[in-house]
Design a protein around this motif. Structure first.
Motif, short mmCIF file in Angstrom:
data_model
loop_
_atom_site.label_atom_id
_atom_site.label_comp_id
_atom_site.label_asym_id
_atom_site.label_seq_id
_atom_site.Cartn_x
_atom_site.Cartn_y
_atom_site.Cartn_z
N LEU A 80 0.96 -1.30 0.02
CA LEU A 80 -0.08 -0.08 -0.17
C LEU A 80 0.95 1.24 -0.01
O LEU A 80 0.78 2.31 -0.82
N ASN A 81 2.02 1.14 0.63
CA ASN A 81 2.99 2.26 0.80
C ASN A 81 3.42 2.47 -0.61
O ASN A 81 3.51 3.73 -1.11
N THR A 82 3.98 1.69 -1.40
CA THR A 82 4.88 1.52 -2.50
C THR A 82 3.49 2.22 -3.79
O THR A 82 3.99 2.92 -4.47
N ALA A 83 2.31 1.65 -3.46
CA ALA A 83 1.43 1.91 -4.51
C ALA A 83 1.08 3.24 -4.42
O ALA A 83 0.67 3.92 -5.63
N THR A 84 0.84 3.89 -3.18
CA THR A 84 0.18 5.27 -3.20
C THR A 84 1.54 6.44 -3.29
O THR A 84 1.21 7.24 -3.60
N LYS A 85 2.58 5.66 -3.25
CA LYS A 85 3.70 6.81 -3.22
C LYS A 85 4.50 6.78 -4.35
O LYS A 85 4.71 7.67 -4.86
N ASP A 86 4.91 5.33 -4.68
CA ASP A 86 5.98 5.32 -5.90
C ASP A 86 5.41 5.05 -7.29
O ASP A 86 5.89 4.63 -8.29
N CYS A 87 4.06 4.80 -7.34
CA CYS A 87 3.51 4.46 -8.25
C CYS A 87 3.06 5.71 -9.49
O CYS A 87 2.31 6.65 -8.78
N ASP A 88 3.36 5.79 -10.81
CA ASP A 88 2.74 6.59 -11.26
C ASP A 88 1.47 6.64 -12.11
O ASP A 88 1.09 7.34 -12.95
N SER A 89 0.90 5.46 -11.91
CA SER A 89 -0.45 5.35 -12.49
C SER A 89 -1.57 5.75 -11.57
O SER A 89 -1.64 4.97 -10.42
N PRO A 90 -2.35 6.69 -11.88
CA PRO A 90 -3.30 7.02 -10.84
C PRO A 90 -4.50 6.09 -10.53
O PRO A 90 -5.00 5.97 -9.40
N ASP A 91 -4.59 5.09 -11.55
CA ASP A 91 -5.48 4.02 -11.30
C ASP A 91 -4.98 3.12 -10.15
O ASP A 91 -5.94 2.76 -9.23
N VAL A 92 -3.76 2.80 -10.21
CA VAL A 92 -3.29 1.93 -9.48
C VAL A 92 -3.12 2.68 -7.85
O VAL A 92 -3.60 1.98 -6.97
N ARG A 93 -2.84 3.94 -8.04
CA ARG A 93 -2.80 4.90 -6.54
C ARG A 93 -4.35 4.74 -6.06
O ARG A 93 -4.59 4.73 -4.77
N ASP A 94 -5.23 5.07 -6.88
CA ASP A 94 -6.66 5.11 -6.50
C ASP A 94 -7.10 3.88 -5.89
O ASP A 94 -7.69 3.78 -4.95
N ARG A 95 -6.66 2.76 -6.25
CA ARG A 95 -7.33 1.52 -6.07
C ARG A 95 -6.41 1.37 -4.68
O ARG A 95 -7.21 0.85 -3.58
N ALA A 96 -5.13 1.56 -4.42
CA ALA A 96 -4.65 1.55 -3.18
C ALA A 96 -5.16 2.19 -2.17
O ALA A 96 -5.58 1.76 -1.08
N TYR A 97 -5.51 3.41 -2.28
CA TYR A 97 -6.17 4.36 -1.42
C TYR A 97 -7.51 3.75 -1.12
O TYR A 97 -7.99 3.87 0.18
N ILE A 98 -8.35 3.46 -1.90
CA ILE A 98 -9.60 2.95 -1.63
C ILE A 98 -9.40 1.56 -0.58
O ILE A 98 -10.02 1.55 0.38
N TYR A 99 -8.61 0.67 -0.94
CA TYR A 99 -8.43 -0.46 -0.03
C TYR A 99 -7.80 0.10 1.20
O TYR A 99 -8.15 -0.61 2.23
N TRP A 100 -6.84 1.05 1.14
CA TRP A 100 -6.41 1.30 2.54
C TRP A 100 -7.50 1.83 3.57
O TRP A 100 -7.64 1.57 4.60
N ARG A 101 -8.29 2.81 3.16
CA ARG A 101 -9.36 3.33 3.72
C ARG A 101 -10.27 2.17 4.16
O ARG A 101 -10.70 2.25 5.48
#
Lengths: 424, 733
Positions: free
Chosen positions: B508-529
């Motif tokens: 979740l850390n890597t996906a939200t911080k180091d990933c340049d795809s907003p899609d992946v980031r978004d999904r990570a955020y949703i899971y996280w929350r």
């Protein structure tokens, strides 16, 4: 409908170009050259770019191309391309770049006649030959009468026949030619065996003869009723346009007024009780990684009065084969490195006989660990006076006003070329 | 010769001009031939126009034809000079020789010069009533040519009425050409926006057509059959009558005629009430369809594409004929691919063994593309026939055993689909799949394996280890793989929370911080929350039961299928796409769609609208690669649209430009109740169009009935496809 017709050579140079409709410009040929001829990745016979569709058929390094801008009947367009090829063949034999270049005037004349405004017109070779010839026709008074006859024929109910045909000796030759398609699995079970039959006729009959043709067929539209007689089950038949289809549909009689000369009377397909004329039994063993041994036995499966001729077996070898040591009792076997096959040619095998090929292929070692795909063994052959389907011509009756006697000849031939495949 | 004095650039033309004016006939004719040869290779010989024209008046028919050919090419550029030819043309239409008359009228119609058209009407009038049928049939088509150039003239001169009368001509060829001409004019008028039906087929016309059908040439039959297809019957008896009269055409040697007959039958069969007759018609249709396969490969391909359509409507047509579709080793690829598709359609319990051994055989061939499709076909068979699934899995295992890289990867992708269809049935296979982990280098295969690991995380002891490998290389992977890894790790965490806490934290850390795809980031955020606020809800969402997948029986919408069946053998039926997508003039713009939005009650109009929606989505497309459903390698056409949607920024743009993903979701949910119907509403044409695309492109995609409740998030965990982003968007609808 067909908006333009082109013939290209392999380099994409235009050999023949003819626009039929106003919706295209000549420069469309360049589009085809760029998008299809020089594009190695084209994997479909129809290419649509924007709203222009190119239908192409490849033949001896030529592209025969029909272009359309509408929602055309695709089957018709391809049928037309192939019809053009057969007309060209009958006019000047081989159809290749040289023949097209040498006969371009004739070709222009032909394509002007057989398509008008994109709609195919008269494509009967026999009729075309009466008024499109290699010698020029003079429009003289005598020719006028002749032309009227031609035009009546070209548009008549029997557009395929002239009315005034005369022969001293009235003869009709019927050739039944069957092509056997076989795929046999490595275990020796038949995956698919069927027969594509063609009945070719050469009619040299005077006047307007009315013919009736009979076979020992039992056309089975419904597969549930099985016959017990020697009747052959034909799955489907298709006829030359001279055959009266409505009559066939209602009474199953094949009646027609034949074109003069050679034509294909009917095509048929049979899938049941196919007698396979040749049996091929391959044994192929990979010995370690450096050798492959082949033992291929061919048995003929018909009366010993007949014989199979021009038998050619193509036995695939692995891609890294260096040489094959071949031993054959008859014919010649040779390894062809360019195609990765051993070609074994046997001029003649008697019925009921058996010949065996044995060979040992030497392989080089490779780093590539991909397994050998083992393409099937392919057999070409011809057997005269034999039909794989068991089809026999029962009768051919000719009725004519002149009431002459006619002589009929029937020949049978079963062959395979490129479609008789045995896996191993 | 004075040729050496001419400038060298004009040398050849100068020489030709001299020869064209030669006093010797042979020399002149030879020169014309050379002019035509030059014309073919696109050398400009228009300057020779007057010289060629002089040779027009001749008794030599061949020479005449050559001059005409030249005229047809250059008349447009030399309108002034064409006038000089008019006299000869008009004179020729009075020639005693019918061939000359026909030739003249045929050629005049092809000269695209305004000036000459005015002179065409009188001779045409005469030729339409010529005593010779050959001239009449040529003149009939000439009317269509004239209409194409100047419709007013046709109407003024009453040529349309004459043509309508000519349908009753005694000569079948004349009838056929008249029908062709009228149809052509009708289409032309419709394309120009006219509502008037120029070619009205009455029951009187019908009987004429049916008579001519049995007598005219093969090409004429196609024209007549097409006209019969347009006829709207007045009673069911009439439909039956047409069917009975058309059926004999199935036996014709020309594939164009056979398919045109099939088209007529398919259209008029809709009205046939008698079940017996319907059955009989279908039964009679099967053998000719199979016979089409003994034609040359191009015709075979057209036939196969059409058979594919027919099978979508009537799956029973060829039920006993699967063997004829077995691929020959030397079939061209495009034929093989179609055969594969049809074989799967025909697969049933009785023939599945033969099919599987065949498919296994194909999987060892050389062509990579074909091998992949064969393996895909094995998967499709497994999904289609429950009883055969186990046998399919065994075949796949054997194929994985070959360790050929692309075979293994495709097999893994296929296994994922089998797992979706038969959950927790073939878990014994998982170790074998995981053993091939190192072999995988394609995103789709990787994503599939990751999905399997995530799904069965509680049954795989070292799931955390395996997923750890992918978490390690997370940032280097492609987006679909990243998305799958993310979901799989979350699944693992929800199932085995104690052992994978660290892993989920890391990803979740890597996906939200180091990933340049907003899609992946978004999904990570949703899971996280979800995980941080309500793990129970997370469980409900991530581990929810997925709707079962099934093999779609149809690759096109039912409305489109009906339309295409009415166009059997045409390009549209070959492409499985409505005509408007590739025929220029028929293309529908946005205004046409909004215009059609008014009346929703009429069923026909709804159908039409659904079609238009699809069209709008495909409009930008060029069909270069139409036969290849997975168009990844072609960055144009469908793929261009797909690629656009696959880039997350664009996907975001499509879903609304808000930066907060949840806002997007909410706004979309707000729409769900309105838009969940399968027929997309007009304002969503872009999305609807894409829906059509992606379902067509991935036959194994989840069934097109999207969930309608907010639990749609689960649709983010189905098998990863290359167009994952797009699928997600679709799922939301």
């Amino acid at each position: 409908m067909i908006s333009a017709f082109f013939i290209f050579n392999q380099k994409g140079e235009v050999l023949i170009s003819r626009l039929y409709r106003t919706d295209l410009k000549r420069s469309i040929a360049d589009v085809f050259r760029i998008q299809v001829v020089s594009n190695s990745d084209v994997r479909s016979p129809i290419v649509t770019l924007g709203s222009t569709s190119f239908f192409h058929v490849r033949l001896n390094n030529l592209y025969i191309v029909a272009v359309t801008k509408c929602n055309a009947n695709a089957a018709l367009v391809f049928e037309y391309c192939y019809r053009f090829i057969s007309i060209a063949k009958s006019y000047f034999g081989k159809v290749d770049e040289e023949a097209v270049k040498n006969n371009f005037v004739l070709i222009y004349e032909l394509i002007d006649e057989i398509i008008d405004f994109g709609y195919p017109q008269n494509s009967e070779i026999d009729t075309l030959k009466t008024y499109i010839t290699t010698e020029s026709i003079m429009s003289t008074a005598a020719a006028v009468e002749e032309s009227s006859k031609i035009t009546t024929q070209a548009t008549g109910a029997t557009s395929w026949r002239r009315a005034d045909v005369k022969y001293k000796k009235n003869e009709a030759f019927v050739d039944v030619v069957e092509t056997v398609n076989l795929s046999m699995s490595a275990k020796g079970t038949v995956l698919r065996a069927d027969v594509d039959g063609h009945i070719l006729m050469r009619a040299y009959l005077s006047g307007t003869p009315e013919c009736k043709f009979g076979l020992n067929d039992k056309l089975v539209i419904d597969k549930s009723e099985h016959g017990t007689s020697d009747a052959v089950e034909l799955d489907d038949c298709r006829f030359h346009q001279c055959v009266r289809l409505d009559e066939f549909d209602s009474t199953r009689t094949i009646s027609f007024i034949p074109p003069d000369g050679e034509f294909e009377l009917m095509k048929y397909r049979s899938t049941s009780n196919v007698k396979l004329p040749l049996r091929v039994i391959p044994t192929v063993n990979e010995i370690g990684t450096s050798q492959v041994s082949f033992v291929v036995t061919v048995k003929t499966n018909f009366n010993n009065k007949l014989s199979a001729t021009n038998v050619v077996l193509r036995i695939p070898t692995p891609l890294n084969t260096t040489d094959v040591d071949c031993k054959v009792p008859s014919g010649k076997a040779k390894y062809v490195p360019a195609e990765n096959v051993v070609v074994w040619k046997i001029p003649r095998i008697q019925g009921g006989a058996e010949v065996t090929f044995s060979g040992l292929a030497q392989l080089t070692s490779t780093t590539n660990r991909q397994v050998w795909a083992r393409p099937p063994i392919d057999v070409d052959f011809q057997v005269l006076m034999f039909t794989a389907s068991g089809l026999i011509v029962r009768f051919l009756k000719v009725f004519e006003k002149g009431n002459y006697n006619s002589i009929k000849w029937v020949r049978y031939l079963t062959k395979a070329s490129g479609s008789y495949q045995i896996r191993f | 010769m004075a040729s050496f004095r001419a400038p060298p650039r004009k040398g050849e033309n100068f020489e030709l001009a001299a020869d064209l004016n030669s006093e010797y006939k042979d020399k002149r004719k030879d020169a014309i031939k050379r002019v035509i040869a030059n014309m073919t290779v696109q050398k400009d010989v228009s300057g020779l126009f007057p010289d060629v024209l002089k040779n027009m008046q001749t008794d030599d028919l061949e020479q005449k034809k050559l001059v005409y050919l030249y005229l047809m090419n250059y008349a447009k550029t030399q309108p002034e000079l064409v006038i000089l030819a008019v006299n000869t043309f008009v004179k020729d239409t009075d020639d005693p020789n019918p061939l000359v008359r026909a030739l003249a009228i045929r050629t005049m119609g092809c000269l695209r010069a305004e000036k000459i058209i005015d002179y065409l009407c009188d001779p045409l009038q005469k030729c339409l009533r010529d005593e010779n049928p050959y001239v009449r049939k040529t003149a009939a088509l000439c009317v269509a040519k004239l209409y194409d150039l100047k419709p007013e003239l046709v109407i003024e001169n009453g040529f349309l009425e004459t043509l309508r009368e000519m349908i009753a001509d005694s000569n079948p060829m004349v009838v056929a050409n008249t029908v062709a001409a009228l149809t052509d004019i009708h289409n032309c008028a419709v394309a120009a926006g006219s509502n008037e039906d120029i070619f009205v087929i009455t029951s009187h016309v019908l009987s004429k057509l049916l008579i001519a059908l049995n007598e005219c040439s093969e090409w004429g039959r196609v024209a007549i059959l097409s006209a019969l297809a347009r006829y709207e019957t007045e009673s069911d008896q009439e439909s039956e009558h047409i069917c009975e009269r058309v059926v004999p055409q199935f036996q014709h040697a020309n594939a164009g005629v056979v398919l045109a007959a099939v088209k007529v039958i398919m259209i008029h069969m809709r009205n046939v009430q008698s079940e017996n007759l319907t059955k009989q018609l279908v039964r009679k249709m099967a053998p000719p369809l199979v016979t089409l396969l003994s034609n040359p490969p191009e015709v075979q391909w057209v036939a196969l594409r059409n058979i594919n359509l027919l099978l979508q409507k009537r799956s029973d047509i060829l039920s006993n004929e699967m063997r004829v579709f077995f691929c020959k080793y030397n079939d061209p690829l495009y034929v093989k691919v179609e055969k594969l598709d049809i074989m799967v359609r025909l697969a049933g319990e009785s023939n599945v063994d033969a099919l599987l051994s065949e498919l296994k055989e194909y999987a060892s061939e050389v062509d990579v593309d074909f091998v992949r499709r064969s393996i895909k076909a094995i998967g499709q068979t497994a999904i289609k026939i429950d009883e055969a699934a186990e046998r399919c899995v065994n075949v796949l295992l054997e194929l994985i055993g070959t360790r050929v890289s692309y075979v293994v990867q495709e097999a893994v992708v296929v296994m994922k689909d089998i797992f979706r269809k038969y959950p927790s049935t073939y878990e014994g296979v998982i170790p074998t799949l995981c053993a091939n982990l190192d072999e995988l280098d394609e995103p789709e295969a990787k994503a599939s394996l990751i999905w399997i690991i995530g799904e069965y995380a509680n049954k795989i002891d070292n799931a955390d280890e395996l997923l750890g490998i992918f978490v390690e290389s997370f940032t280097e992977e492609s987006y679909p793989v990243q998305l799958q890894t993310l979901t799989a790790v979350v699944k693992l965490f929800l199932r085995k929370p104690d052992t994978s806490q660290g892993l989920v934290q890391r990803i979740l850390n890597t996906a939200t911080k180091d990933c340049d795809s907003p899609d992946v980031r978004d999904r990570a955020y949703i899971y996280w929350r979800l995980l941080s606020t309500d793990p129970g809800a997370a469980k409900n969402v991530v581990l929810a039961h997925r709707p079962p997948i099934s093999l779609p029986r149809m690759t096109v919408s039912p409305a489109l299928l009906e339309e295409l069946l009415g166009e059997i053998s045409s390009l549209a039926s070959v492409y499985h796409k409505p005509e408007e997508t590739f025929v220029g003039r028929g293309r529908i713009g946005a205004d046409a769609i909004s215009k059609g939005a008014g009346d929703l009650n009429d069923e026909k109009q709804v159908t039409q609208k659904a079609l238009q929606t699809v069209v709008a989505g495909q409009q930008s497309e060029n069909l270069l690669n139409f036969d290849d459903p997975t168009t990844e390698e072609q960055p144009s056409g469908i793929a261009a649209t797909a690629a656009l949607a696959a880039t997350p920024a664009a996907a975001n743009l499509l879903a609304g430009t808000s930066s907060n993903p949840l806002d997007d979701l909410v706004s979309i949910f707000g729409n769900v109740s309105l838009t969940s119907a399968t027929a997309p509403a007009p304002q969503q044409n872009v999305m609807g169009g894409m829906g059509g695309l992606s379902f067509g492109a991935t036959p194994l995609a989840p069934s097109p009935a999207p969930p309608q409740t907010p639990s749609v998030l689960q649709s983010t965990s189905p098998p990863a496809q290359p167009q994952q982003a797009q699928d997600d968007l679709l799922g939301l609808f």
